[in-house]
Design a protein around this motif. Sequence first.
Motif, mmCIF file in Angstrom:
data_model
loop_
_atom_site.group_PDB
_atom_site.id
_atom_site.type_symbol
_atom_site.label_atom_id
_atom_site.label_comp_id
_atom_site.label_asym_id
_atom_site.label_seq_id
_atom_site.Cartn_x
_atom_site.Cartn_y
_atom_site.Cartn_z
ATOM 1 N N HIS A 93 10.391 -16.103 -0.104
ATOM 2 C CA HIS A 93 11.784 -16.320 0.286
ATOM 3 C C HIS A 93 12.702 -15.742 -0.786
ATOM 4 O O HIS A 93 12.576 -16.062 -1.955
ATOM 5 C CB HIS A 93 12.056 -17.816 0.446
ATOM 6 N N PRO A 95 16.400 -15.901 -1.809
ATOM 7 C CA PRO A 95 17.660 -16.581 -1.495
ATOM 8 C C PRO A 95 18.830 -15.605 -1.468
ATOM 9 O O PRO A 95 18.930 -14.727 -2.313
ATOM 10 C CB PRO A 95 17.829 -17.599 -2.624
ATOM 11 N N ARG A 96 19.673 -15.778 -0.472
ATOM 12 C CA ARG A 96 20.891 -14.986 -0.380
ATOM 13 C C ARG A 96 22.041 -15.857 -0.859
ATOM 14 O O ARG A 96 22.025 -17.067 -0.696
ATOM 15 C CB ARG A 96 21.115 -14.538 1.059
ATOM 16 N N SER A 97 23.016 -15.218 -1.410
ATOM 17 C CA SER A 97 24.174 -15.968 -1.897
ATOM 18 C C SER A 97 25.443 -15.332 -1.349
ATOM 19 O O SER A 97 25.419 -14.245 -0.783
ATOM 20 C CB SER A 97 24.193 -15.988 -3.424
ATOM 21 N N ASP A 143 21.771 -19.599 -1.512
ATOM 22 C CA ASP A 143 20.964 -19.824 -0.315
ATOM 23 C C ASP A 143 21.815 -19.949 0.949
ATOM 24 O O ASP A 143 21.759 -20.940 1.673
ATOM 25 C CB ASP A 143 20.053 -21.040 -0.496
ATOM 26 N N THR A 145 22.584 -18.226 4.542
ATOM 27 C CA THR A 145 21.951 -17.294 5.471
ATOM 28 C C THR A 145 22.876 -16.818 6.578
ATOM 29 O O THR A 145 22.689 -15.736 7.105
ATOM 30 C CB THR A 145 20.700 -17.928 6.103
ATOM 31 N N ASP A 146 23.862 -17.630 6.935
ATOM 32 C CA ASP A 146 24.749 -17.230 8.029
ATOM 33 C C ASP A 146 26.120 -17.888 7.867
ATOM 34 O O ASP A 146 26.368 -18.617 6.904
ATOM 35 C CB ASP A 146 24.134 -17.571 9.387
ATOM 36 N N ASP A 149 26.309 -21.680 7.311
ATOM 37 C CA ASP A 149 26.096 -22.117 5.928
ATOM 38 C C ASP A 149 27.371 -21.972 5.106
ATOM 39 O O ASP A 149 27.673 -22.817 4.257
ATOM 40 C CB ASP A 149 24.966 -21.319 5.271
#
Length: 188
Positions: A93, A95-97, A143, A145-146, A149
């Motif tokens: 995974h 993580p996106r920020s 974290d 994702t869209d 969030d």
Amino acid sequence: MSPVSKAARWRSQLIAAAVLVVLWNLFYGQFSIGNLIGGTLVALVVITVFPLPPVAFEGRIRPLAVLRFLGRFVVDLFTASAQVAWAAVRFGHTPRSAVIAVRLRVRTDLNMTLTGEALSLIPGSLIVEADAATGTLYIHVLDVTDQRDVERAREKVLALEARIVRAIGSADEVRQLDAPAPRQATAR
């Protein structure tokens, strides 16, 4: 915001000095005459060399709301710590920020500072910039994702602001919380 009177400035300086003396004694692990004198001297030097800026506090402390804020803050602290730890160790995974803009409903320097400090203490969020003119905090959140969030993160910030204002804000500031939320920008 109303100008700060000399009496209010002296009071804030005295409160800051008292807090510094107490912290000095806590760092040494005991209250003694020597620590009180030493802490007082250090506090006087710090207050003289680094005077506090004039900030008007027109609120009132509500003990039950302070306890609610502290209780929820501890829960948020542990929850966010677990989420960040899980994001860090989850295999495969990435993580996106995102950096999100949150316009606060109460536009005072004190509210922006307290909300920003509380957010920065919670793992997974960090203040990137604060725009006092618009009352906007730019926050790096982990974290994401869209868009849901992003909206959840924004709602958490506004909920934190509300708990702070309800704990120590003036009656007018509490009323501002009930006003419709300002239009928010999207994530960058």
